[in-house]
Design a protein around this motif. Structure first.
Motif, PDB file in Angstrom:
ATOM      1  N   ALA A 206       1.513 -49.855  46.253  1.00  0.00           N
ATOM      2  CA  ALA A 206       0.060 -49.814  46.092  1.00  0.00           C
ATOM      3  C   ALA A 206      -0.314 -49.329  44.696  1.00  0.00           C
ATOM      4  O   ALA A 206      -1.255 -49.840  44.076  1.00  0.00           O
ATOM      5  N   GLN A 207       0.433 -48.360  44.209  1.00  0.00           N
ATOM      6  CA  GLN A 207       0.176 -47.840  42.867  1.00  0.00           C
ATOM      7  C   GLN A 207       0.502 -48.899  41.808  1.00  0.00           C
ATOM      8  O   GLN A 207      -0.223 -49.041  40.819  1.00  0.00           O
ATOM      9  N   TYR A 208       1.577 -49.628  42.031  1.00  0.00           N
ATOM     10  CA  TYR A 208       1.937 -50.708  41.109  1.00  0.00           C
ATOM     11  C   TYR A 208       0.837 -51.770  41.061  1.00  0.00           C
ATOM     12  O   TYR A 208       0.416 -52.195  39.982  1.00  0.00           O
ATOM     13  N   LYS A 209       0.375 -52.209  42.219  1.00  0.00           N
ATOM     14  CA  LYS A 209      -0.653 -53.253  42.282  1.00  0.00           C
ATOM     15  C   LYS A 209      -1.941 -52.800  41.605  1.00  0.00           C
ATOM     16  O   LYS A 209      -2.595 -53.583  40.913  1.00  0.00           O
ATOM     17  N   ALA A 210      -2.308 -51.536  41.807  1.00  0.00           N
ATOM     18  CA  ALA A 210      -3.531 -51.009  41.204  1.00  0.00           C
ATOM     19  C   ALA A 210      -3.420 -51.014  39.680  1.00  0.00           C
ATOM     20  O   ALA A 210      -4.356 -51.388  38.968  1.00  0.00           O
ATOM     21  N   MET A 211      -2.248 -50.631  39.158  1.00  0.00           N
ATOM     22  CA  MET A 211      -2.043 -50.603  37.715  1.00  0.00           C
ATOM     23  C   MET A 211      -2.001 -52.010  37.143  1.00  0.00           C
ATOM     24  O   MET A 211      -2.584 -52.289  36.081  1.00  0.00           O
ATOM     25  N   GLN A 212      -1.350 -52.916  37.841  1.00  0.00           N
ATOM     26  CA  GLN A 212      -1.255 -54.303  37.379  1.00  0.00           C
ATOM     27  C   GLN A 212      -2.642 -54.938  37.286  1.00  0.00           C
ATOM     28  O   GLN A 212      -2.974 -55.615  36.309  1.00  0.00           O
ATOM     29  N   LYS A 213      -3.476 -54.699  38.292  1.00  0.00           N
ATOM     30  CA  LYS A 213      -4.830 -55.247  38.301  1.00  0.00           C
ATOM     31  C   LYS A 213      -5.687 -54.624  37.203  1.00  0.00           C
ATOM     32  O   LYS A 213      -6.506 -55.309  36.571  1.00  0.00           O
ATOM     33  N   GLU A 214      -5.506 -53.333  36.973  1.00  0.00           N
ATOM     34  CA  GLU A 214      -6.294 -52.648  35.949  1.00  0.00           C
ATOM     35  C   GLU A 214      -5.963 -53.183  34.556  1.00  0.00           C
ATOM     36  O   GLU A 214      -6.857 -53.413  33.727  1.00  0.00           O
ATOM     37  N   ILE A 215      -4.682 -53.395  34.297  1.00  0.00           N
ATOM     38  CA  ILE A 215      -4.280 -53.936  33.002  1.00  0.00           C
ATOM     39  C   ILE A 215      -4.775 -55.380  32.848  1.00  0.00           C
ATOM     40  O   ILE A 215      -5.251 -55.779  31.787  1.00  0.00           O
TER      41      ILE A 215
END
Length: 252
Positions: A206-215
Motif C-alpha cells: 500500500a505504501q509503494y502504491k501510494a508513493m508510485q501514484k504521488e510521483i
C-alpha cells in the motif's frame, strides 16, 4: 530565505550570513541560484543579531521554483542547532508514527518558555541544508555530506561516497521509474548531472502504491528521500528501504 549569498553576479565571492554586518543592509547581493536574478538583502529578526538573506523588493523576487524562495521557511532561530544529530534524525524518519494519546485535560497547558527543537522532519532538514552553502556546517556537520544535490555533487566522486545515511534530491528515472512486481521505484540524482541511479524498496504494498501514484502525479517535481543507502554492483544502483512515509517528500 538563505544563509548565504554572492557579492557578485558571477557568483565568485561568497558571503555567509554569520559574516554579514548591519552596514551592508542597503547592499544588493545575488541569489545562490545562478539562474535566479533576485535582489537579495540582509535581514534580521527584531531584537536578534542573527542575519539571513531574503528577496523582499517588489519586482526583483525569485524565479519560480527557486530553492531560496520564501517557500524555504527555515529560520535558524526556531531550531536548536546544538541538539541536532543527523544520523539519529534520519533513523527516526524510518520509524512508523506512533498513535497519539489524548490528554485527560486538553484545556490545560504547561507553563514556561518554548524550547526550540532541532530539525526533525525531512522537509525541515532539507530546507536547513538548502539554506546554507554546501561547505558550511550545522552543528559541526558539513551540509554537503548530509544532502546530495546539484550544489554538493562535486563532493561525491563515486557511488561509495553516497553510502550511509543521506538525504538525496532526485527526480524519477526515465523512461520507467517503477516496477510494480518488485515494488521498486527508480530515481536519479543529482538532478542536473543525473550521475547516480537510486532504487527505493518497499515492504508494504500500500505504501509503494501510494508513493508510485504521488510521483506519477508530480512527474516533473523534485523528490527528496532520506535513508541509509547501500550500493549494489549487480544492479549498479544505490538502494534503501522505505519503511515510513516520513522518509519521502515531493517538492512542488
Amino acid at each position: 530565505m538563505a544563509m548565504y549569498v554572492f557579492k557578485d553576479s558571477a557568483r565568485k565571492v561568497k558571503l555567509l550570513a554569520k559574516d554579514a554586518f548591519k552596514e551592508d543592509k542597503g547592499v544588493r547581493f545575488y541569489c545562490p541560484n545562478p539562474t535566479c536574478d533576485a535582489h537579495m538583502h540582509i535581514c534580521s529578526r527584531s531584537g536578534s543579531s542573527t542575519f539571513y538573506f531574503s528577496a523582499q523588493i517588489k519586482g526583483h523576487g525569485h524565479i519560480e521554483n527557486c530553492p531560496h524562495y520564501a517557500s524555504n521557511n527555515f529560520d535558524p532561530i526556531k531550531y536548536n542547532e546544538t541538539e541536532f544529530d543527523f544520523n539519529k534524525a534520519l533513523l527516526a524518519l524510518t520509524e512508523k508514527s506512533k498513535p497519539q494519546t489524548k490528554k485527560l485535560d486538553p484545556g490545560e497547558h504547561e507553563q514556561g518558555p518554548v524550547v526550540p527543537k532541532p530539525p526533525r522532519t525531512i522537509r525541515q532538514i532539507y530546507d536547513m541544508c538548502i539554506a546554507y552553502d554546501c561547505t558550511d556546517t550545522y552543528n559541526g556537520i558539513v551540509i554537503g555530506t548530509m544532502l546530495l544535490y546539484d550544489g554538493s555533487a562535486y563532493m561525491y566522486s563515486n557511488a561509495d561516497d553516497v553510502i550511509g545515511w543521506r538525504v538525496i534530491e532526485a527526480k524519477r528515472d526515465k523512461p520507467n521509474f517503477y516496477d510494480s512486481v518488485k515494488k521498486e521505484i527508480y530515481l536519479v540524482a543529482p538532478i542536473g548531472r543525473q550521475k547516480y541511479k537510486f532504487l527505493l524498496r518497499f515492504d508494504d504494498e500500500a505504501q509503494y502504491k501510494a508513493m508510485q501514484k504521488e510521483i506519477y502525479a508530480n512527474k516533473d517535481n523534485k523528490i527528496i528521500v532520506a535513508g541509509e543507502w547501500n550500493f549494489s554492483e549487480k544492479q549498479n544502483k544505490l538502494s534503501t528501504t522505505v519503511l515510513s512515509k516520513k522518509q519521502t517528500k515531493i517538492i512542488k
